[in-house]
Motif scaffolding. Structure first.
Motif, mmCIF file in Angstrom:
data_model
loop_
_atom_site.group_PDB
_atom_site.id
_atom_site.type_symbol
_atom_site.label_atom_id
_atom_site.label_comp_id
_atom_site.label_asym_id
_atom_site.label_seq_id
_atom_site.Cartn_x
_atom_site.Cartn_y
_atom_site.Cartn_z
ATOM 1 N N GLN A 1 39.205 -6.881 20.135
ATOM 2 C CA GLN A 1 38.136 -7.037 19.133
ATOM 3 C C GLN A 1 37.099 -8.057 19.622
ATOM 4 N N ARG A 2 37.549 -9.099 20.292
ATOM 5 C CA ARG A 2 36.642 -10.120 20.798
ATOM 6 C C ARG A 2 35.771 -9.586 21.950
ATOM 7 N N LEU A 3 36.334 -8.695 22.780
ATOM 8 C CA LEU A 3 35.578 -8.149 23.914
ATOM 9 C C LEU A 3 34.235 -7.583 23.459
ATOM 10 N N ALA A 4 34.252 -6.845 22.364
ATOM 11 C CA ALA A 4 33.039 -6.196 21.870
ATOM 12 C C ALA A 4 32.036 -7.239 21.366
ATOM 13 N N VAL A 5 32.536 -8.210 20.620
ATOM 14 C CA VAL A 5 31.641 -9.223 20.023
ATOM 15 C C VAL A 5 31.000 -10.098 21.108
ATOM 16 N N PHE A 6 31.769 -10.425 22.135
ATOM 17 C CA PHE A 6 31.303 -11.409 23.117
ATOM 18 C C PHE A 6 30.512 -10.799 24.282
ATOM 19 N N LYS A 7 30.470 -9.464 24.342
ATOM 20 C CA LYS A 7 29.848 -8.813 25.511
ATOM 21 C C LYS A 7 28.462 -9.401 25.875
ATOM 22 N N PRO A 8 27.576 -9.617 24.906
ATOM 23 C CA PRO A 8 26.249 -10.168 25.272
ATOM 24 C C PRO A 8 26.310 -11.598 25.811
ATOM 25 N N PHE A 9 27.478 -12.223 25.736
ATOM 26 C CA PHE A 9 27.607 -13.620 26.172
ATOM 27 C C PHE A 9 28.216 -13.735 27.570
ATOM 28 N N GLN A 10 28.305 -12.609 28.267
ATOM 29 C CA GLN A 10 28.855 -12.641 29.622
ATOM 30 C C GLN A 10 27.927 -13.437 30.561
ATOM 31 N N VAL A 11 28.516 -14.316 31.368
ATOM 32 C CA VAL A 11 27.734 -15.050 32.369
ATOM 33 C C VAL A 11 27.586 -14.132 33.587
ATOM 34 N N ASN A 12 26.386 -13.592 33.738
ATOM 35 C CA ASN A 12 26.085 -12.646 34.816
ATOM 36 C C ASN A 12 24.714 -12.994 35.401
#
Ligand code: CP
Ligand code: NVA
Length: 306
Positions: A235-246
């Protein structure tokens, strides 16, 4: 310095400075090949109720390299697992050893150990705080950026235990800290209030990761699901996706931004492999510095406080 390090709020600004100076001095001595023995006869106890690679080994290595020794205890093997009260355990252990490092779920449990122990108690991570992690991280920033004044630090991701310790350190040292966290995963209100009370300034938290890293000199991230939150992982994977350090996020920061992560890292989740392994990443030096700050913490609490 106070007897224990359990939140960071017990440290005055000058205590932080002493710890950083001592850690740098001890690191230099170690690199020069000096074998210190001033901790001879002293014993560090470690009670770890959660997994650890870096914190456990760096505390034990720090103690051994200074001539002391350590005893690792699993709470499952101790009488606390059979309902012996913590207050009794704390008083008994204080008769055998010289300091106690504890990693567990409950911050209150660490504080209970501290209350009843006659020896220094060190928080080696709870669900609420990871104070020694952030001490070593600031040491890394001092080395990489020449100091922490005027350095813009962006926390990106979960408002978790490590974020809480960053907030407490920022309040004590007047750091330029911005947090970018998703709605619903912001730092705890009581931590924000404690920090604001200490510094007299508002902690800046945004839900926009690009705003958080704009002009940042340091980008810091951590796992999206901490130990104990494994069942929330998908569930967290979906919420945090825009916060990936890339790379896209790094492009919004300073050209000479450094990327930090307390580790362990989940490549492809909170950070991409190319960034973790890339030229801006300082994570291996950061991990090494845990041992140097732990030396300073142990020497200060066990020897210099007496
Ligand atoms: N950063 C950190 O605390 O790592 P460990 O969980 O391996 O101790
Ligand atoms: N937030 C992470 C840090 C691990 C060092 C956790 O608590 O699992």
């Amino acid at each position: 310095m106070k007897k224990d390090i359990v939140t960071l709020n017990e440290l005055e600004k000058e205590d932080f400075v002493c710890l950083f100076d001592l850690a740098l001095e001890l690191k230099k001595r170690e690199k020069m090949g000096v074998l210190d023995t001033f901790m001879a006869g002293r014993i560090l106890g470690l009670i770890f109720d959660k997994h650890s690679t870096r914190t456990r080994v760096s505390f034990e290595a720090a103690m051994h390299k200074m001539g002391g020794s350590s005893i690792y205890m699993s709470p499952r093997d101790m009488q606390v697992a059979r309902a012996e009260p913590v207050k009794d355990t704390a008083r008994v252990l204080s008769r055998y050893i010289d300091a106690l490092a504890i990693r567990t779920y409950s911050q209150e449990l660490i504080e209970e150990y501290a209350r009843y122990s006659g020896i220094p108690v060190i928080n080696a991570l709870s669900d609420k705080y990871h104070p020694c992690q952030v001490l070593s991280d600031i040491l890394t920033i001092i080395e990489k950026k020449g100091g922490y004044e005027g350095v813009r630090i962006a926390w990106v991701g979960d408002g978790n235990n490590v974020a809480h310790s960053w907030i407490m350190a920022a309040a004590a040292l007047d750091l330029d800290l911005v947090l970018g966290c998703p709605e619903g995963y912001m730092p705890d209100e009581d931590v924000l209030e404690a920090a604001e009370k200490r510094s007299g300034k508002q902690v800046y938290v945004t839900n926009d990761p690009f705003e958080a890293v704009s002009g940042a000199d340091v980008i810091y991230t951590d796992v999206w699901a901490s130990m104990g939150q494994e069942n929330e992982h998908s569930q967290r994977l979906a919420v945090f996706k825009p916060f990936q350090v890339n790379q896209a996020l790094l492009d919004a920061a300073s050209d000479d931004v450094i990327v930090m992560h307390c580790l362990p890292a989940h490549r492809g989740e909170e950070i991409t492999d190319d960034i973790l392994e890339g030229p801006h990443s300082v994570v291996w030096d950061q991990a090494e510095n845990k041992m140097h700050i732990h030396k300073a913490v142990l020497k200060s609490l066990i020897l210099d406080n007496r």
